[in-house]
Design a protein around this motif. Structure first.
Motif, PDB file in Angstrom:
ATOM      1  N   GLU A 161      47.250   9.885 -10.172  1.00  0.00           N
ATOM      2  CA  GLU A 161      46.046   9.369 -10.824  1.00  0.00           C
ATOM      3  C   GLU A 161      45.651   8.048 -10.187  1.00  0.00           C
ATOM      4  N   VAL A 162      44.384   7.971  -9.773  1.00  0.00           N
ATOM      5  CA  VAL A 162      43.848   6.794  -9.092  1.00  0.00           C
ATOM      6  C   VAL A 162      42.779   6.168  -9.976  1.00  0.00           C
ATOM      7  N   TYR A 163      42.788   4.836 -10.028  1.00  0.00           N
ATOM      8  CA  TYR A 163      41.806   4.086 -10.807  1.00  0.00           C
ATOM      9  C   TYR A 163      41.265   2.943  -9.950  1.00  0.00           C
ATOM     10  N   ILE A 164      39.930   2.820  -9.915  1.00  0.00           N
ATOM     11  CA  ILE A 164      39.273   1.710  -9.220  1.00  0.00           C
ATOM     12  C   ILE A 164      38.140   1.214 -10.124  1.00  0.00           C
ATOM     13  N   LYS A 165      38.060  -0.091 -10.285  1.00  0.00           N
ATOM     14  CA  LYS A 165      36.951  -0.692 -11.041  1.00  0.00           C
ATOM     15  C   LYS A 165      36.202  -1.620 -10.098  1.00  0.00           C
ATOM     16  N   THR A 166      34.874  -1.500 -10.093  1.00  0.00           N
ATOM     17  CA  THR A 166      34.044  -2.339  -9.232  1.00  0.00           C
ATOM     18  C   THR A 166      32.962  -3.023 -10.060  1.00  0.00           C
ATOM     19  N   ILE A 167      32.518  -4.164  -9.572  1.00  0.00           N
ATOM     20  CA  ILE A 167      31.406  -4.881 -10.187  1.00  0.00           C
ATOM     21  C   ILE A 167      30.137  -4.511  -9.422  1.00  0.00           C
ATOM     22  N   VAL A 168      29.125  -4.083 -10.149  1.00  0.00           N
ATOM     23  CA  VAL A 168      27.847  -3.731  -9.541  1.00  0.00           C
ATOM     24  C   VAL A 168      26.876  -4.900  -9.663  1.00  0.00           C
ATOM     25  N   THR A 169      26.806  -5.502 -10.852  1.00  0.00           N
ATOM     26  CA  THR A 169      25.918  -6.624 -11.112  1.00  0.00           C
ATOM     27  C   THR A 169      26.742  -7.775 -11.676  1.00  0.00           C
ATOM     28  N   GLU A 170      26.953  -8.802 -10.856  1.00  0.00           N
ATOM     29  CA  GLU A 170      27.784  -9.925 -11.299  1.00  0.00           C
ATOM     30  C   GLU A 170      27.075 -10.813 -12.311  1.00  0.00           C
ATOM     31  N   ASP A 171      25.789 -11.046 -12.123  1.00  0.00           N
ATOM     32  CA  ASP A 171      25.035 -11.897 -13.040  1.00  0.00           C
ATOM     33  C   ASP A 171      24.185 -11.000 -13.934  1.00  0.00           C
ATOM     34  N   ILE A 172      24.679 -10.743 -15.141  1.00  0.00           N
ATOM     35  CA  ILE A 172      23.945  -9.841 -16.037  1.00  0.00           C
ATOM     36  C   ILE A 172      22.928 -10.580 -16.899  1.00  0.00           C
ATOM     37  N   SER A 173      22.751 -11.877 -16.669  1.00  0.00           N
ATOM     38  CA  SER A 173      21.796 -12.644 -17.474  1.00  0.00           C
ATOM     39  C   SER A 173      20.355 -12.179 -17.240  1.00  0.00           C
ATOM     40  N   ASN A 174      20.088 -11.534 -16.116  1.00  0.00           N
ATOM     41  CA  ASN A 174      18.749 -10.995 -15.848  1.00  0.00           C
ATOM     42  C   ASN A 174      18.631  -9.535 -16.258  1.00  0.00           C
ATOM     43  N   GLY A 175      19.647  -9.025 -16.957  1.00  0.00           N
ATOM     44  CA  GLY A 175      19.620  -7.629 -17.371  1.00  0.00           C
ATOM     45  C   GLY A 175      19.144  -7.462 -18.804  1.00  0.00           C
ATOM     46  N   LEU A 176      18.465  -6.363 -19.035  1.00  0.00           N
ATOM     47  CA  LEU A 176      18.005  -5.993 -20.373  1.00  0.00           C
ATOM     48  C   LEU A 176      18.697  -4.689 -20.743  1.00  0.00           C
ATOM     49  N   SER A 177      19.515  -4.735 -21.777  1.00  0.00           N
ATOM     50  CA  SER A 177      20.283  -3.566 -22.189  1.00  0.00           C
ATOM     51  C   SER A 177      19.365  -2.397 -22.542  1.00  0.00           C
ATOM     52  N   LEU A 178      19.808  -1.206 -22.199  1.00  0.00           N
ATOM     53  CA  LEU A 178      19.081   0.008 -22.564  1.00  0.00           C
ATOM     54  C   LEU A 178      19.638   0.635 -23.835  1.00  0.00           C
ATOM     55  N   LEU A 179      20.582  -0.051 -24.488  1.00  0.00           N
ATOM     56  CA  LEU A 179      21.241   0.519 -25.658  1.00  0.00           C
ATOM     57  C   LEU A 179      20.270   0.819 -26.793  1.00  0.00           C
ATOM     58  N   ALA A 180      19.387  -0.108 -27.137  1.00  0.00           N
ATOM     59  CA  ALA A 180      18.447   0.119 -28.244  1.00  0.00           C
ATOM     60  C   ALA A 180      17.532   1.304 -27.941  1.00  0.00           C
ATOM     61  N   THR A 181      17.079   1.402 -26.709  1.00  0.00           N
ATOM     62  CA  THR A 181      16.224   2.521 -26.308  1.00  0.00           C
ATOM     63  C   THR A 181      16.996   3.825 -26.393  1.00  0.00           C
ATOM     64  N   TYR A 182      18.251   3.793 -25.965  1.00  0.00           N
ATOM     65  CA  TYR A 182      19.112   4.972 -26.064  1.00  0.00           C
ATOM     66  C   TYR A 182      19.283   5.410 -27.517  1.00  0.00           C
ATOM     67  N   LYS A 183      19.528   4.450 -28.416  1.00  0.00           N
ATOM     68  CA  LYS A 183      19.725   4.790 -29.830  1.00  0.00           C
ATOM     69  C   LYS A 183      18.485   5.453 -30.413  1.00  0.00           C
ATOM     70  N   THR A 184      17.302   4.945 -30.055  1.00  0.00           N
ATOM     71  CA  THR A 184      16.051   5.546 -30.519  1.00  0.00           C
ATOM     72  C   THR A 184      15.916   6.964 -29.975  1.00  0.00           C
ATOM     73  N   TRP A 185      16.193   7.125 -28.691  1.00  0.00           N
ATOM     74  CA  TRP A 185      16.114   8.444 -28.048  1.00  0.00           C
ATOM     75  C   TRP A 185      17.108   9.407 -28.681  1.00  0.00           C
ATOM     76  N   GLU A 186      18.328   8.942 -28.901  1.00  0.00           N
ATOM     77  CA  GLU A 186      19.373   9.793 -29.479  1.00  0.00           C
ATOM     78  C   GLU A 186      18.964  10.254 -30.886  1.00  0.00           C
ATOM     79  N   GLU A 187      18.397   9.361 -31.661  1.00  0.00           N
ATOM     80  CA  GLU A 187      17.934   9.710 -33.006  1.00  0.00           C
ATOM     81  C   GLU A 187      16.855  10.788 -32.946  1.00  0.00           C
ATOM     82  N   GLN A 188      15.984  10.723 -31.944  1.00  0.00           N
ATOM     83  CA  GLN A 188      14.915  11.718 -31.808  1.00  0.00           C
ATOM     84  C   GLN A 188      15.438  13.074 -31.354  1.00  0.00           C
ATOM     85  N   GLN A 189      16.634  13.106 -30.788  1.00  0.00           N
ATOM     86  CA  GLN A 189      17.208  14.364 -30.319  1.00  0.00           C
ATOM     87  C   GLN A 189      17.784  15.196 -31.454  1.00  0.00           C
ATOM     88  N   LYS A 190      17.958  14.584 -32.632  1.00  0.00           N
ATOM     89  CA  LYS A 190      18.560  15.288 -33.783  1.00  0.00           C
ATOM     90  C   LYS A 190      17.575  16.178 -34.457  1.00  0.00           C
TER      91      LYS A 190
END
Length: 190
Positions: A161-190
């Motif tokens: 078993e091999v495991y590797i973790k990498t950083i894609v975006t070091e400074d996430i302060s310019n990021g906007l989470s997609l979690l809220a949008t996902y939750k809305t979408w997931e609710e509409q899928q029900k």
């Protein structure tokens, strides 16, 4: 037409109007290796977000639409990784962030970028990280990169078993989470 249907239609149409700024904070790669070099694995995209671009408004809906259309329901991951035979894809919330996971099978270690001497149980398993657009974070192997020009990760020859973790975006302060949008979408899928 209900508000939820209009919202869903907008999430499909808006991605066609804007360019993408989709990113993730880090990735976790896991591979279970069979004796013959074939196996199964997964890539976990942790904290999927939209990058804010200077002078532009957020493209969260556009990026979420791309995530659903091109990655979850589409073939973009498969096209970018033709040696992985995808067996499943999903989005979910974990530790307060949006996570995507792709599971796959592979036919040989070489087909997915690993190196090992043929017919020899004496050589270590190696992975070369040069040219990788991500930054090494951690592994269950031994990273030889550091400040050298030899960015290999090696594992004992009997590793399964091999495991590797990498950083894609070091400074996430310019990021906007997609979690809220996902939750809305997931609710509409029900």
């Amino acid at each position: 037409m209900s508000k939820s249907r209009i919202g869903l239609m907008l999430m499909v149409i808006i991605p066609l109007l804007f360019c993408s700024c989709l990113t993730t904070e880090y990735k976790e790669y896991r591979f279970k290796i069979n004796r013959d070099g074939s196996g199964e694995g997964s890539v976990k995209f942790v904290n999927i977000m939209s990058e804010k671009e200077e002078g532009e408004e957020s493209v969260v809906f556009s990026d979420f639409g791309e995530l659903i259309d091109n990655y979850l329901n589409g073939q973009t991951f498969e096209e970018e990784n033709p040696n992985y035979q995808v067996t499943g894809k999903k989005l979910f919330e974990e530790n307060g962030v949006l996570v995507g996971e792709v599971k796959f099978n592979f036919s040989s270690l070489e087909s997915i970028g690993f190196y090992q001497a043929e017919n020899c149980d004496c050589a270590p398993l190696m992975y070369y990280m040069d040219g990788f657009s991500e930054t090494f974070k951690e592994t269950n192997g031994n990273y030889l990169g550091g400040d050298t020009v030899f960015p290999f990760i090696i594992w004992d020859n009997d590793i399964t078993e091999v495991y590797i973790k990498t950083i894609v975006t070091e400074d996430i302060s310019n990021g906007l989470s997609l979690l809220a949008t996902y939750k809305t979408w997931e609710e509409q899928q029900k």
